[in-house]
Enzyme design. Structure first.
Site, PDB file in Angstrom:
ATOM      1  N   CYS A   1      13.105  93.746  -2.446  1.00  0.00           N
ATOM      2  CA  CYS A   1      12.225  93.091  -3.411  1.00  0.00           C
ATOM      3  C   CYS A   1      12.171  94.074  -4.397  1.00  0.00           C
ATOM      4  O   CYS A   1      11.842  95.234  -4.518  1.00  0.00           O
ATOM      5  CB  CYS A   1      10.820  92.891  -2.996  1.00  0.00           C
ATOM      6  SG  CYS A   1       9.697  92.278  -4.341  1.00  0.00           S
TER       7      CYS A   1
ATOM      8  N   CYS B   1       4.074  94.544   0.806  1.00  0.00           N
ATOM      9  CA  CYS B   1       5.057  94.758   1.912  1.00  0.00           C
ATOM     10  C   CYS B   1       5.214  96.338   2.446  1.00  0.00           C
ATOM     11  O   CYS B   1       5.460  96.877   1.138  1.00  0.00           O
ATOM     12  CB  CYS B   1       6.338  94.112   1.608  1.00  0.00           C
ATOM     13  SG  CYS B   1       6.320  92.076   1.255  1.00  0.00           S
TER      14      CYS B   1
ATOM     15  N   CYS C   1       8.350  87.400  -6.018  1.00  0.00           N
ATOM     16  CA  CYS C   1       7.908  87.743  -4.577  1.00  0.00           C
ATOM     17  C   CYS C   1       8.547  86.878  -3.617  1.00  0.00           C
ATOM     18  O   CYS C   1       8.977  85.887  -3.624  1.00  0.00           O
ATOM     19  CB  CYS C   1       6.237  87.373  -4.593  1.00  0.00           C
ATOM     20  SG  CYS C   1       5.629  87.571  -2.852  1.00  0.00           S
TER      21      CYS C   1
ATOM     22  N   GLN D   1      -5.388  79.200   7.621  1.00  0.00           N
ATOM     23  CA  GLN D   1      -4.352  80.001   8.183  1.00  0.00           C
ATOM     24  C   GLN D   1      -3.288  80.139   7.194  1.00  0.00           C
ATOM     25  O   GLN D   1      -2.753  79.399   6.458  1.00  0.00           O
ATOM     26  CB  GLN D   1      -3.693  79.567   9.406  1.00  0.00           C
ATOM     27  CG  GLN D   1      -4.700  79.469  10.536  1.00  0.00           C
ATOM     28  CD  GLN D   1      -5.788  78.677  10.624  1.00  0.00           C
ATOM     29  OE1 GLN D   1      -5.901  77.668   9.995  1.00  0.00           O
ATOM     30  NE2 GLN D   1      -6.844  78.899  11.184  1.00  0.00           N
TER      31      GLN D   1
ATOM     32  N   ASP E   1     -11.969  84.599  18.232  1.00  0.00           N
ATOM     33  CA  ASP E   1     -10.922  84.915  17.213  1.00  0.00           C
ATOM     34  C   ASP E   1     -11.745  85.619  15.955  1.00  0.00           C
ATOM     35  O   ASP E   1     -12.132  85.184  14.897  1.00  0.00           O
ATOM     36  CB  ASP E   1     -10.358  83.460  16.481  1.00  0.00           C
ATOM     37  CG  ASP E   1      -9.419  83.885  15.590  1.00  0.00           C
ATOM     38  OD1 ASP E   1      -8.886  84.921  15.455  1.00  0.00           O
ATOM     39  OD2 ASP E   1      -8.878  82.827  14.773  1.00  0.00           O
TER      40      ASP E   1
ATOM     41  N   CYS F   1      -6.426  89.684  15.182  1.00  0.00           N
ATOM     42  CA  CYS F   1      -5.682  90.155  13.976  1.00  0.00           C
ATOM     43  C   CYS F   1      -5.867  91.718  13.622  1.00  0.00           C
ATOM     44  O   CYS F   1      -5.416  92.006  12.414  1.00  0.00           O
ATOM     45  CB  CYS F   1      -6.447  89.214  12.833  1.00  0.00           C
ATOM     46  SG  CYS F   1      -8.228  89.737  12.235  1.00  0.00           S
TER      47      CYS F   1
END
Length: 398
Positions: free
Chosen positions: A18, A27, A107, A233, A328, A355
């Site tokens: 990128c 990233c 992006c 999400q 969660d 997560c």
């Protein structure tokens, strides 16, 4: 399970690094082969578990994404400048320099329409010489641009965030956006007013400039109405696979009562409601609970209910006893007092969706002490190129 062969399809072949990667911190795996990204993330998960002496009875290899680019359905961009007193930019905070903003109009994580819209909005702002909001002086007009997309419906919701300073031409802004040649369909253009000095998007007033203030999405054949600030999400396709596998860890929900803790907008709750006798979802954010109730009604589900509040405080007042518990939690994991309350129910099975592998390992160690064995665990890479890792685990009472 996603096989390595799936990672070599033409559509998802590794792209050139990128052009924003030198300065954008979004990233961390640019230029790294996908197999190596997966191996590194898997190593992290099992490293955290090993450090806490948590040894699952069965583990599966990390599951990767077949869609590694253009998977994000939401981006929140910030107006600013890359160098002090330089030209206006629109994009992400520069890594290691939070005051600097880098324009990210190429992006790789978003649909190309996001890049087209970002570029058009930035050019519109520059052409009209609208000043961006300065974090130090707390003056200026332009603050943020938020774009959201229904991945299954191809609907776009565009939200421009400004201060209440005068001068913004709403009509011209709307006309400019509607004239763009996009692959997806704009269904709503919004303006959020935010005069709060905090460097965050706060909605003090929301105005619909055109269309509606929500977009529609589908997950596992359920319909979801997603408003401007509803949590949803970020990678729909990956979330579907993760939820399907997580719920499949329990042989049957038929006739069972289920608690879905930290339920957000109730996605898992509603999937469970198709299988279980009853579902109670608990979530701290009241706006998310309102959205969960609305979407449950939209899907004709009468056997799931939602309660807004802290998990620990709410559970103290709930008289019903669950047969299965699904958790969660946010990245900080589950706090000890809430874990104590969950353990107190003594249910035979708990599904843990994570997560953050570090806090998951902490929680599983705590629950192991109280007799809950981790009988299965599997990591997921739902966010290729980034640092984020998801996992599912099944805990069973000894």
């Amino acid at each position: 399970m996603t096989s390595m062969a799936d990672f070599n399809t033409h559509e998802q072949e590794a792209r050139p690094i990128c052009p924003h990667s030198e300065f954008c911190g979004g990233c961390i795996y640019q230029g790294v082969a996908y197999e190596d990204q997966l191996a590194d993330k898997e190593k992290q998960v099992y490293g955290f578990l090993e450090a806490k002496s948590v040894v699952p009875a069965k583990v599966d290899a990390i599951e990767g994404c077949t869609v590694r680019y253009g998977y994000r359905n939401k981006m929140e961009y910030t107006f600013g400048d890359f160098v002090k007193d330089g030209e206006t930019t629109l994009g992400m905070h520069r890594k290691k320099n939070f005051m600097s903003i880098i324009t990210v109009d190429e992006c790789q994580l978003v649909d190309e329409d996001f890049n087209v819209i970002l570029d058009a909005v930035l050019n519109f702002v520059k052409a009209n010489e609208y000043p961006f909001y300065h974090k130090r002086t707390h003056k200026g007009l332009m603050r943020n641009l938020i774009i959201r997309k229904g991945m299954r419906t191809e609907e776009l919701l565009i939200n421009i965030v400004t201060t209440s300073e005068e001068g913004f031409d709403e009509e011209a802004f709307t006309e400019m956006l509607l004239a763009l040649n996009l692959r997806n369909k704009i269904v709503g253009i919004l303006r959020t007013f935010n005069d709060n000095i905090a460097d965050a998007v706060n909605c003090e007033r929301l105005k619909t400039l055109w269309g509606r203030d929500y977009y529609m999405e589908k997950i596992l054949n359920l319909d979801f109405k997603v408003s401007a600030f509803s949590f949803f999400q970020t990678n729909v396709e990956a979330a579907e696979r993760l939820y399907s596998e997580a719920l499949a860890m329990v042989d049957s929900f038929e006739g069972k009562s289920v608690f879905d803790l930290y339920c957000g907008t109730g996605t898992i709750s509603q999937i469970l409601a198709l299988k279980a006798r009853s579902v109670i979802g608990i979530e701290l954010v009241s706006e998310a609970v309102d959205a969960a109730r609305e979407n449950a009604a939209l899907n004709g589900l009468s056997n799931c209910s939602f309660i807004a509040g802290d998990v620990f405080e709410v559970l103290k007042g709930v008289s019903e006893k669950p047969d299965v518990i699904v958790v969660d939690p946010p990245r900080v994991g589950i706090q000890p007092k809430s874990l104590d309350k969950i353990i107190e129910y003594g249910v035979s099975e708990i599904i843990y969706i994570s997560c953050n592998p570090k806090t998951m390992a902490d929680n599983l160690k705590y629950m192991k002490y109280y007799g809950y064995e981790c009988v299965y665990l599997k990591p997921f890479d739902n966010f290729p190129l980034t640092k984020h890792i998801e996992s599912i685990a099944l805990l069973r009472k000894k």
